[in-house]
Motif scaffolding. Sequence first.
Motif, PDB file in Angstrom:
ATOM      1  N   THR A 136       0.844  -1.185   0.000  1.00  0.00           N
ATOM      2  CA  THR A 136       0.000   0.000   0.000  1.00  0.00           C
ATOM      3  C   THR A 136       0.885   1.242   0.000  1.00  0.00           C
ATOM      4  O   THR A 136       1.759   1.398   0.861  1.00  0.00           O
ATOM      5  CB  THR A 136      -0.917   0.008   1.248  1.00  0.00           C
ATOM      6  OG1 THR A 136      -1.652  -1.212   1.241  1.00  0.00           O
ATOM      7  CG2 THR A 136      -1.866   1.187   1.234  1.00  0.00           C
ATOM      8  N   LEU A 137       0.684   2.111  -0.989  1.00  0.00           N
ATOM      9  CA  LEU A 137       1.522   3.307  -1.132  1.00  0.00           C
ATOM     10  C   LEU A 137       1.118   4.379  -0.129  1.00  0.00           C
ATOM     11  O   LEU A 137      -0.046   4.453   0.289  1.00  0.00           O
ATOM     12  CB  LEU A 137       1.403   3.850  -2.559  1.00  0.00           C
ATOM     13  CG  LEU A 137       1.925   2.910  -3.650  1.00  0.00           C
ATOM     14  CD1 LEU A 137       1.485   3.386  -5.036  1.00  0.00           C
ATOM     15  CD2 LEU A 137       3.447   2.796  -3.585  1.00  0.00           C
ATOM     16  N   SER A 138       2.082   5.231   0.217  1.00  0.00           N
ATOM     17  CA  SER A 138       1.816   6.255   1.235  1.00  0.00           C
ATOM     18  C   SER A 138       0.730   7.238   0.783  1.00  0.00           C
ATOM     19  O   SER A 138      -0.003   7.775   1.600  1.00  0.00           O
ATOM     20  CB  SER A 138       3.102   7.004   1.567  1.00  0.00           C
ATOM     21  OG  SER A 138       3.621   7.586   0.407  1.00  0.00           O
ATOM     22  N   LYS A 139       0.633   7.459  -0.550  1.00  0.00           N
ATOM     23  CA  LYS A 139      -0.378   8.404  -1.064  1.00  0.00           C
ATOM     24  C   LYS A 139      -1.691   7.708  -1.396  1.00  0.00           C
ATOM     25  O   LYS A 139      -2.555   8.284  -2.047  1.00  0.00           O
ATOM     26  CB  LYS A 139       0.099   9.049  -2.369  1.00  0.00           C
ATOM     27  CG  LYS A 139       1.419   9.726  -2.296  1.00  0.00           C
ATOM     28  CD  LYS A 139       1.753  10.339  -3.645  1.00  0.00           C
ATOM     29  CE  LYS A 139       2.519   9.349  -4.516  1.00  0.00           C
ATOM     30  NZ  LYS A 139       3.530   9.956  -5.376  1.00  0.00           N
ATOM     31  N   GLY A 140      -1.818   6.457  -1.025  1.00  0.00           N
ATOM     32  CA  GLY A 140      -2.988   5.680  -1.423  1.00  0.00           C
ATOM     33  C   GLY A 140      -2.674   4.877  -2.667  1.00  0.00           C
ATOM     34  O   GLY A 140      -1.677   5.129  -3.352  1.00  0.00           O
ATOM     35  N   GLY A 141      -3.505   3.921  -2.966  1.00  0.00           N
ATOM     36  CA  GLY A 141      -3.228   3.016  -4.075  1.00  0.00           C
ATOM     37  C   GLY A 141      -2.264   1.928  -3.636  1.00  0.00           C
ATOM     38  O   GLY A 141      -1.800   1.918  -2.478  1.00  0.00           O
ATOM     39  N   SER A 142      -1.936   1.038  -4.557  1.00  0.00           N
ATOM     40  CA  SER A 142      -1.049  -0.065  -4.188  1.00  0.00           C
ATOM     41  C   SER A 142      -0.282  -0.566  -5.403  1.00  0.00           C
ATOM     42  O   SER A 142      -0.640  -0.278  -6.551  1.00  0.00           O
ATOM     43  CB  SER A 142      -1.864  -1.211  -3.570  1.00  0.00           C
ATOM     44  OG  SER A 142      -2.751  -1.734  -4.533  1.00  0.00           O
ATOM     45  N   SER A 147      10.277   7.789  -2.369  1.00  0.00           N
ATOM     46  CA  SER A 147      11.112   8.939  -2.016  1.00  0.00           C
ATOM     47  C   SER A 147      12.064   8.609  -0.870  1.00  0.00           C
ATOM     48  O   SER A 147      11.630   8.205   0.213  1.00  0.00           O
ATOM     49  CB  SER A 147      10.207  10.108  -1.598  1.00  0.00           C
ATOM     50  OG  SER A 147      10.976  11.074  -0.914  1.00  0.00           O
ATOM     51  N   PHE A 148      13.364   8.829  -1.116  1.00  0.00           N
ATOM     52  CA  PHE A 148      14.347   8.668  -0.039  1.00  0.00           C
ATOM     53  C   PHE A 148      14.382   9.901   0.856  1.00  0.00           C
ATOM     54  O   PHE A 148      14.898   9.845   1.960  1.00  0.00           O
ATOM     55  CB  PHE A 148      15.742   8.386  -0.620  1.00  0.00           C
ATOM     56  CG  PHE A 148      15.901   6.980  -1.124  1.00  0.00           C
ATOM     57  CD1 PHE A 148      16.252   5.954  -0.270  1.00  0.00           C
ATOM     58  CD2 PHE A 148      15.663   6.674  -2.457  1.00  0.00           C
ATOM     59  CE1 PHE A 148      16.373   4.652  -0.709  1.00  0.00           C
ATOM     60  CE2 PHE A 148      15.790   5.374  -2.914  1.00  0.00           C
ATOM     61  CZ  PHE A 148      16.142   4.362  -2.046  1.00  0.00           C
ATOM     62  N   ASP A 149      13.819  11.040   0.366  1.00  0.00           N
ATOM     63  CA  ASP A 149      13.813  12.258   1.184  1.00  0.00           C
ATOM     64  C   ASP A 149      12.952  12.062   2.427  1.00  0.00           C
ATOM     65  O   ASP A 149      13.345  12.440   3.524  1.00  0.00           O
ATOM     66  CB  ASP A 149      13.290  13.448   0.374  1.00  0.00           C
ATOM     67  CG  ASP A 149      14.251  13.799  -0.749  1.00  0.00           C
ATOM     68  OD1 ASP A 149      15.446  13.451  -0.619  1.00  0.00           O
ATOM     69  OD2 ASP A 149      13.811  14.400  -1.751  1.00  0.00           O
ATOM     70  N   ASN A 150      11.751  11.495   2.227  1.00  0.00           N
ATOM     71  CA  ASN A 150      10.929  11.243   3.421  1.00  0.00           C
ATOM     72  C   ASN A 150      10.737   9.749   3.708  1.00  0.00           C
ATOM     73  O   ASN A 150       9.904   9.382   4.516  1.00  0.00           O
ATOM     74  CB  ASN A 150       9.579  11.974   3.320  1.00  0.00           C
ATOM     75  CG  ASN A 150       8.895  11.673   2.005  1.00  0.00           C
ATOM     76  OD1 ASN A 150       9.232  10.669   1.366  1.00  0.00           O
ATOM     77  ND2 ASN A 150       7.947  12.495   1.595  1.00  0.00           N
ATOM     78  N   MET A 151      11.558   8.932   3.054  1.00  0.00           N
ATOM     79  CA  MET A 151      11.581   7.482   3.310  1.00  0.00           C
ATOM     80  C   MET A 151      10.197   6.840   3.182  1.00  0.00           C
ATOM     81  O   MET A 151       9.756   6.085   4.051  1.00  0.00           O
ATOM     82  CB  MET A 151      12.185   7.179   4.688  1.00  0.00           C
ATOM     83  CG  MET A 151      13.692   7.370   4.752  1.00  0.00           C
ATOM     84  SD  MET A 151      14.600   6.486   3.448  1.00  0.00           S
ATOM     85  CE  MET A 151      14.340   4.783   3.938  1.00  0.00           C
ATOM     86  N   THR A 152       9.526   7.166   2.081  1.00  0.00           N
ATOM     87  CA  THR A 152       8.254   6.502   1.815  1.00  0.00           C
ATOM     88  C   THR A 152       8.386   5.642   0.560  1.00  0.00           C
ATOM     89  O   THR A 152       8.953   6.072  -0.446  1.00  0.00           O
ATOM     90  CB  THR A 152       7.108   7.520   1.591  1.00  0.00           C
ATOM     91  OG1 THR A 152       7.557   8.496   0.647  1.00  0.00           O
ATOM     92  CG2 THR A 152       6.705   8.190   2.878  1.00  0.00           C
ATOM     93  N   ASP A 153       7.873   4.442   0.655  1.00  0.00           N
ATOM     94  CA  ASP A 153       7.806   3.514  -0.488  1.00  0.00           C
ATOM     95  C   ASP A 153       9.172   3.237  -1.117  1.00  0.00           C
ATOM     96  O   ASP A 153       9.304   3.160  -2.335  1.00  0.00           O
ATOM     97  CB  ASP A 153       6.808   4.040  -1.543  1.00  0.00           C
ATOM     98  CG  ASP A 153       5.444   4.370  -0.938  1.00  0.00           C
ATOM     99  OD1 ASP A 153       4.980   3.574  -0.099  1.00  0.00           O
ATOM    100  OD2 ASP A 153       4.869   5.418  -1.287  1.00  0.00           O
ATOM    101  N   VAL A 154      10.186   3.121  -0.261  1.00  0.00           N
ATOM    102  CA  VAL A 154      11.508   2.658  -0.703  1.00  0.00           C
ATOM    103  C   VAL A 154      11.937   1.494   0.211  1.00  0.00           C
ATOM    104  O   VAL A 154      11.341   1.294   1.276  1.00  0.00           O
ATOM    105  CB  VAL A 154      12.576   3.786  -0.662  1.00  0.00           C
ATOM    106  CG1 VAL A 154      12.307   4.808  -1.758  1.00  0.00           C
ATOM    107  CG2 VAL A 154      12.657   4.442   0.708  1.00  0.00           C
TER     108      VAL A 154
END
Length: 301
Positions: free
Chosen positions: A77-83, A167-174
Amino acid sequence: MQWPALALVCLILACDKEPQRASTGFSGESALRHATTLMSFGPRIPGTEGWRKSGDWIVERMRESADTVFSQEWTHTLSKGGSIPQRNIIARFRPDATERVLYVTHWDTRPVSEKGSTAAERALPLPGANDNAAGVGLLIALGELLDSLPPAVGVDFLFVDGEDYGSFDNMTDVLIGSSFFARNIPWPGYRPLFGVVWDMIGDRDLQIYQEIYSVRQAPEVVQRVWSAAADLGLANVFIPEQKMPITDDHLPLLRAGLRVIDVIDIDFPDHHKPSDTIDKISAESLQKVGDVAAALILPRT
Ligand SMILES: [Zn+2]
């Protein structure tokens, strides 16, 4: 009597070329060939046709050499919604051996090339030759070697998905695949002797410095890898100096208690640009890293 013998030795060792290094039997040419085939499927963005074909192809290649091959498949599940669908591929050599080594490489590619010089370039998907078809080619070629020359220890290859998605800047979905593996290790009590993440190791101008999280958290593994490289005459490639901390797939594995370091040449001019194409990597660089990867697990002669 000495001269003909010496001439023969020189012929075999090609004395007029660059200084000879010990050979492990690993083939950098084969690694480059596999990386080239992988690139022919297109970008490996999770959920796309190129990603699906690439994953199936890695499984097929590993079935030719490894004793056991399986996938971990799940939906992220992606941080912005969706998958997005995700798939880690695991290949084992000598699965019954208790002493084991873990080699990790990411097989996905980034949906954007955000370091491109124009807006149009930045919107393009990353081709991902050095980042990281090089690592996939390296492990497939190493598998071919282990098929003919069984390793001294059990060896596990982990091709992780979703390293480079978000994004490695805010460590989401990496680091999605390595984090999933760290939470879902398929073998109870799994404690390999050591592990290595191989990332961006095909650059023609190869210089690999010691990564700082690795030095801090698994110094004995850094020591082991860099001294194996020095023994092979590769101290000019595996430079025994620390450079910077790098967020990569070793971090979730270290947090899970596994002794895993990151081997990465981060100083790559085409990093996250649409110019990260197959011509940027070389069989020579893959040969050097592959020799180190092989020497660490092959029986000592
Ligand atoms: Zn990357």
